[in-house]
Design an enzyme around this catalytic site. Structure first.
Site, short mmCIF file in Angstrom:
data_model
loop_
_atom_site.label_atom_id
_atom_site.label_comp_id
_atom_site.label_asym_id
_atom_site.label_seq_id
_atom_site.Cartn_x
_atom_site.Cartn_y
_atom_site.Cartn_z
N ASP A 18 0.83 -1.21 0.00
CA ASP A 18 0.00 0.00 0.00
C ASP A 18 0.86 1.26 0.00
OD1 ASP A 18 -2.35 1.41 -0.03
OD2 ASP A 18 -2.76 1.20 2.10
N HIS A 35 2.24 3.52 -9.24
CA HIS A 35 2.02 2.08 -9.45
C HIS A 35 3.20 1.45 -10.19
CE1 HIS A 35 -1.86 2.19 -7.67
NE2 HIS A 35 -2.39 2.99 -8.59
N LEU A 129 10.72 -20.51 -5.32
CA LEU A 129 9.73 -19.65 -4.66
C LEU A 129 8.39 -19.69 -5.38
CD1 LEU A 129 9.15 -17.19 -2.61
CD2 LEU A 129 9.64 -15.75 -4.60
C1 IPE Z 1 -5.49 -2.74 -0.22
O1 IPE Z 1 -5.16 -1.40 -0.35
C2 IPE Z 1 -5.47 -3.39 -1.57
C3 IPE Z 1 -4.16 -3.52 -2.20
C4 IPE Z 1 -3.01 -3.17 -1.67
C5 IPE Z 1 -4.18 -4.11 -3.52
P1 IPE Z 1 -6.27 -0.25 -0.50
O2 IPE Z 1 -5.52 1.02 -0.61
O3 IPE Z 1 -7.20 -0.60 -1.59
O4 IPE Z 1 -7.04 -0.37 0.89
P2 IPE Z 1 -7.86 0.73 1.70
O5 IPE Z 1 -8.88 1.28 0.75
O6 IPE Z 1 -6.89 1.76 2.15
O7 IPE Z 1 -8.46 -0.02 2.86
C1 IPE Z 2 -1.66 0.27 -3.39
O1 IPE Z 2 -1.43 1.62 -3.44
C2 IPE Z 2 -1.90 -0.33 -4.76
C3 IPE Z 2 -3.30 -0.69 -5.03
C4 IPE Z 2 -4.27 -0.66 -4.17
C5 IPE Z 2 -3.61 -1.14 -6.38
P1 IPE Z 2 -2.61 2.69 -3.42
O2 IPE Z 2 -2.95 3.03 -4.81
O3 IPE Z 2 -3.74 2.20 -2.57
O4 IPE Z 2 -1.88 3.89 -2.70
P2 IPE Z 2 -2.52 4.95 -1.69
O5 IPE Z 2 -3.13 4.18 -0.57
O6 IPE Z 2 -3.53 5.74 -2.47
O7 IPE Z 2 -1.35 5.77 -1.25
MG MG Z 3 -4.14 2.41 -0.58
#
Ligand code: IPE
Ligand code: IPE
Ligand code: MG
Length: 242
Positions: A18, A35, A129
């Site tokens: 995240d 990303h 792995l």
């Molecule tokens: C969880 O992260 C999903 C992934 C890392 C793919 P999100 O950014 O979607 O989760 P919330 O919305 O903060 O709970």
């Molecule tokens: C995690 O990073 C990747 C996915 C959920 C696909 P985010 O896109 O949720 O990043 P933040 O939480 O907005 O910083």
């Molecule tokens: Mg996120």
């Protein structure tokens, strides 16, 4: 350098990657650039897991709730995934990595689907792995699917309700013996300073240790990974015993 105890290395590490969006925002670049940087961090995590002798690495790449994001972001994420599997496939094969997907990814765009299927097929006999990509994955969706499948078997008389054991339920999860065949993760890491599961591995995390890192996912280094494992190794796991 963080000292790790080889004998206490987790077999299965799961990571909620995240913070890509916040990483991009901090730099004033588009979310997709975050990303993209996240994909590079993911590749490093695969290599480092392998080097540490971890047997299973599961990463949360896209949740069943992430469809709520803009079409631009969603399709961008899938395109990046194709780039990753196409560009890095050769390396994955050479490193003996086996790729599995957790989740019903049949609804993702066609090009991504094909690239992924090819990767799964080309790496299926690898013995190093096991790299599980949770894609269009949701813990509740996974449990609902298991209940539906078991319900069907009960309805057609194949099994009786009292045959429904924890083992049977577990076998219907994406990590179960019929699919990825992975043990429950001993360690779940979440980056970016958020303290929640967000629908990740609800069934499998019953006794997992949680380590939270403040680092935004694209900044996650081998050293930070080592620190998370050292934190795990300092814990006493009791499983309800004394
Ligand atoms: C969880 O992260 C999903 C992934 C890392 C793919 P999100 O950014 O979607 O989760 P919330 O919305 O903060 O709970
Ligand atoms: C995690 O990073 C990747 C996915 C959920 C696909 P985010 O896109 O949720 O990043 P933040 O939480 O907005 O910083
Ligand atoms: Mg996120």
């Amino acid at each position: 350098m963080t000292e790790l105890i080889k004998e206490r290395m987790p077999k299965h590490v799961a990571i909620i990657m995240d913070g890509n969006g916040r990483w991009a925002k901090k730099r004033g670049v588009p979310r997709l650039a975050g990303h993209r940087a996240g994909m590079e961090a993911m590749k490093k995590a695969v290599n480092h897991s392998d080097a540490l002798g971890i047997k299973y690495l599961t990463v949360y790449a896209f949740s069943t709730e992430n469809w709520k994001r803009s079409m631009e972001e969603v399709s961008g994420i899938f395109k990046l995934l194709v780039t990753f599997v196409n560009r890095d496939l050769r390396e994955l094969i050479d490193n003996n990595v086996k790729v599995k997907v957790l989740g019903d990814y049949s609804s993702i765009p066609d090009a991504s689907l094909k690239a992924l299927e090819k990767t799964i097929e080309d790496t299926k006999d690898n013995t190093g792995l096991q790299f599980n990509i949770a894609l269009n994955y949701g813990g509740r969706d996974e449990i609902r699917r298991a209940v539906e499948a078991i319900g069907e078997r009960c309805a057609n008389g194949e099994i009786a309700p009292e045959d429904i054991t924890e083992e049977l339920i577990g076998s219907y999860m994406w990590t179960g013996s019929e699919h990825a065949d992975a043990p429950d993760p001993e360690l779940i890491i979440r980056t970016s300073g958020e303290y929640r599961l967000s629908n990740f591995l609800l069934w499998q995390s019953a006794y997992s240790e949680f380590v939270f890192s403040d680092v935004l996912w694209p900044d996650f280094t081998d050293e930070e990974y080592d620190r998370c494992i050292a934190d795990y190794q300092s814990r006493e796991r009791r499983f309800g015993g004394r």
